[in-house]
Design a protein around this motif. Structure first.
Motif, PDB file in Angstrom:
ATOM      1  N   ALA A   1       0.819  -1.207   0.000  1.00  0.00           N
ATOM      2  CA  ALA A   1       0.000   0.000   0.000  1.00  0.00           C
ATOM      3  C   ALA A   1       0.854   1.259   0.000  1.00  0.00           C
ATOM      4  CB  ALA A   1      -0.925  -0.001   1.221  1.00  0.00           C
ATOM      5  N   HIS A   2       1.957   1.220   0.749  1.00  0.00           N
ATOM      6  CA  HIS A   2       2.745   2.434   1.000  1.00  0.00           C
ATOM      7  C   HIS A   2       4.230   2.196   0.693  1.00  0.00           C
ATOM      8  CE1 HIS A   2      -0.751   2.515   3.889  1.00  0.00           C
ATOM      9  NE2 HIS A   2      -0.993   3.526   3.071  1.00  0.00           N
ATOM     10  N   PRO A   3       4.970   3.281   0.520  1.00  0.00           N
ATOM     11  CA  PRO A   3       6.351   3.145   0.059  1.00  0.00           C
ATOM     12  C   PRO A   3       7.268   2.325   0.971  1.00  0.00           C
ATOM     13  CG  PRO A   3       5.578   5.380  -0.295  1.00  0.00           C
ATOM     14  CD  PRO A   3       4.515   4.688   0.498  1.00  0.00           C
ATOM     15  N   ASP A   4       7.013   2.295   2.283  1.00  0.00           N
ATOM     16  CA  ASP A   4       7.940   1.594   3.179  1.00  0.00           C
ATOM     17  C   ASP A   4       7.389   0.264   3.696  1.00  0.00           C
ATOM     18  OD1 ASP A   4       5.953   2.860   4.582  1.00  0.00           O
ATOM     19  OD2 ASP A   4       7.245   3.585   6.189  1.00  0.00           O
ATOM     20  N   ASP A   5       6.240  -0.178   3.206  1.00  0.00           N
ATOM     21  CA  ASP A   5       5.634  -1.411   3.740  1.00  0.00           C
ATOM     22  C   ASP A   5       6.543  -2.625   3.555  1.00  0.00           C
ATOM     23  OD1 ASP A   5       3.295  -0.127   4.519  1.00  0.00           O
ATOM     24  OD2 ASP A   5       2.216  -0.637   2.666  1.00  0.00           O
ATOM     25  N   LEU A   6       7.097  -2.766   2.379  1.00  0.00           N
ATOM     26  CA  LEU A   6       7.880  -3.980   2.102  1.00  0.00           C
ATOM     27  C   LEU A   6       9.090  -4.069   3.028  1.00  0.00           C
ATOM     28  CD1 LEU A   6       8.102  -6.477   0.246  1.00  0.00           C
ATOM     29  CD2 LEU A   6       9.640  -5.125  -1.194  1.00  0.00           C
TER      30      LEU A   6
ATOM     31  N   THR B   1       2.125 -10.115  -0.343  1.00  0.00           N
ATOM     32  CA  THR B   1       1.275  -8.968  -0.016  1.00  0.00           C
ATOM     33  C   THR B   1       0.769  -9.078   1.414  1.00  0.00           C
ATOM     34  OG1 THR B   1      -0.526  -7.565  -0.861  1.00  0.00           O
ATOM     35  CG2 THR B   1      -0.921  -9.954  -0.830  1.00  0.00           C
ATOM     36  N   PHE B   2      -0.019  -8.074   1.826  1.00  0.00           N
ATOM     37  CA  PHE B   2      -0.612  -8.079   3.171  1.00  0.00           C
ATOM     38  C   PHE B   2      -1.605  -9.225   3.324  1.00  0.00           C
ATOM     39  CE2 PHE B   2       0.822  -3.715   3.174  1.00  0.00           C
ATOM     40  CZ  PHE B   2       1.090  -3.462   4.507  1.00  0.00           C
ATOM     41  N   ASP B   3      -1.661  -9.785   4.535  1.00  0.00           N
ATOM     42  CA  ASP B   3      -2.737 -10.700   4.877  1.00  0.00           C
ATOM     43  C   ASP B   3      -3.984  -9.863   5.180  1.00  0.00           C
ATOM     44  OD1 ASP B   3      -4.538 -12.448   5.973  1.00  0.00           O
ATOM     45  OD2 ASP B   3      -3.089 -13.474   7.243  1.00  0.00           O
TER      46      ASP B   3
ATOM     47  N   ASP C   1      -5.877   0.956   4.247  1.00  0.00           N
ATOM     48  CA  ASP C   1      -5.119   0.671   3.021  1.00  0.00           C
ATOM     49  C   ASP C   1      -4.485  -0.718   3.076  1.00  0.00           C
ATOM     50  OD1 ASP C   1      -5.720   3.163   2.033  1.00  0.00           O
ATOM     51  OD2 ASP C   1      -3.728   4.017   2.360  1.00  0.00           O
ATOM     52  N   HIS C   2      -4.061  -1.134   4.254  1.00  0.00           N
ATOM     53  CA  HIS C   2      -3.425  -2.455   4.382  1.00  0.00           C
ATOM     54  C   HIS C   2      -4.445  -3.567   4.132  1.00  0.00           C
ATOM     55  CE1 HIS C   2       0.069  -0.817   7.095  1.00  0.00           C
ATOM     56  NE2 HIS C   2       0.065  -0.307   5.869  1.00  0.00           N
ATOM     57  N   ARG C   3      -5.657  -3.362   4.616  1.00  0.00           N
ATOM     58  CA  ARG C   3      -6.692  -4.368   4.338  1.00  0.00           C
ATOM     59  C   ARG C   3      -7.034  -4.370   2.845  1.00  0.00           C
ATOM     60  NH1 ARG C   3      -9.173  -1.688   8.865  1.00  0.00           N
ATOM     61  NH2 ARG C   3     -10.785  -0.873   7.475  1.00  0.00           N
TER      62      ARG C   3
HETATM   63 ZN   LIG Z   1       1.575   0.899   5.169  1.00  0.00          ZN
END
Ligand SMILES: [Zn+2]
Length: 241
Positions: A10-15, A109-111, A121-123
């Motif tokens: 979702a966002h630039p630093d999530d990974l 990806t996110f669970d 956004d994560h959901r």
């Molecule tokens: Zn995020």
């Protein structure tokens, strides 16, 4: 031919935050790892004087620098509005196009089923990424993409991070420091709270390590999707975590 992984965030630093150590380990193992970032994270500030345009530009640059540390093969910026990700046809279509271009063997990806995940956004990105996986393999979804020369795509393995039902652990003992270096590139987000962030990420990695027999690890829920006739030489054990 080398294996290809695609991370959808979702966002630039999530990974970097959730599975930077695993990403670096995959790249070092010879995977081509691509990253699709849905939003520019341009609401990620606590100061009203910050302009969203300048923050978006800064965060894209931070992602490019972090991507070099991660060893990414490419980043796709989808440019959606931060905080306004929804499971809508536009997001699914955009992701389907990315899958058909990148042709990943593995989706990360996110669970989206994690209990008590408070960031909408994560959901949303987790559900959209999984739904796009189905669309990408069927030609009557977004058929105009195929007329543009893209091919359908079948992703057989999914790793969900930020999960509360982990069943797959990746050893990040040798990549944890590089994960921190990649995350530190996102200065707009973490510089002011860096020491606490690094400490809590270390504790989390050690906790996952204790659960899996490693010094440090990152945890995932793994979904394997056999498609069509299963090949006799398809070794589920070898392909597992
Ligand atoms: Zn995020």
């Amino acid at each position: 031919m080398g294996k290809v992984a695609l991370a959808v965030c979702a966002h630039p630093d999530d990974l970097e935050f959730f599975c930077g150590g695993s990403t670096i380990a995959m790249a070092r193992d010879g995977w081509d790892v691509f990253l699709a970032i849905a939003t520019d994270g341009d609401r990620g500030a606590h100061d009203l004087a910050v302009s969203r345009e300048s923050l978006a530009a800064q965060r894209r640059e931070e992602s490019r620098r972090a991507g070099q540390t991660l060893g990414l093969s490419g980043i796709v910026f989808l440019g959606k509005e931060d905080g306004e990700l929804y499971l809508d046809p536009s997001l699914r279509s955009d992701l389907t196009r990315v899958y058909r271009k990148v042709q990943p063997d593995r989706l990360i990806t996110f669970d989206p089923w994690r209990r008590y995940e408070l960031h909408p956004d994560h959901r949303a990105i987790g559900f959209a990424a999984l739904d796009a996986r189905l669309a990408a393999r069927l030609p009557l979804y977004y058929a105009d993409q195929l007329r543009d020369g893209l091919r359908v795509c079948t992703v057989r393995e999914i790793l969900l991070f930020n999960t509360d039902e982990p069943d797959c652990y990746v050893d990040i003992t040798g990549t944890f420091d590089a994960k921190l270096s990649a995350l530190a590139e996102h200065r707009s987000q973490w510089e002011s709270i860096w020491d606490d962030t690094a400490r809590s990420l270390r504790q989390e990695a050690e906790r996952a390590g204790r659960a899996s027999g490693h010094v440090m690890a990152e945890a995932f829920k793994r979904i394997f999707v056999p498609m069509g006739p299963v090949s006799a030489d398809w070794d589920l054990e070898e392909e597992g975590c």
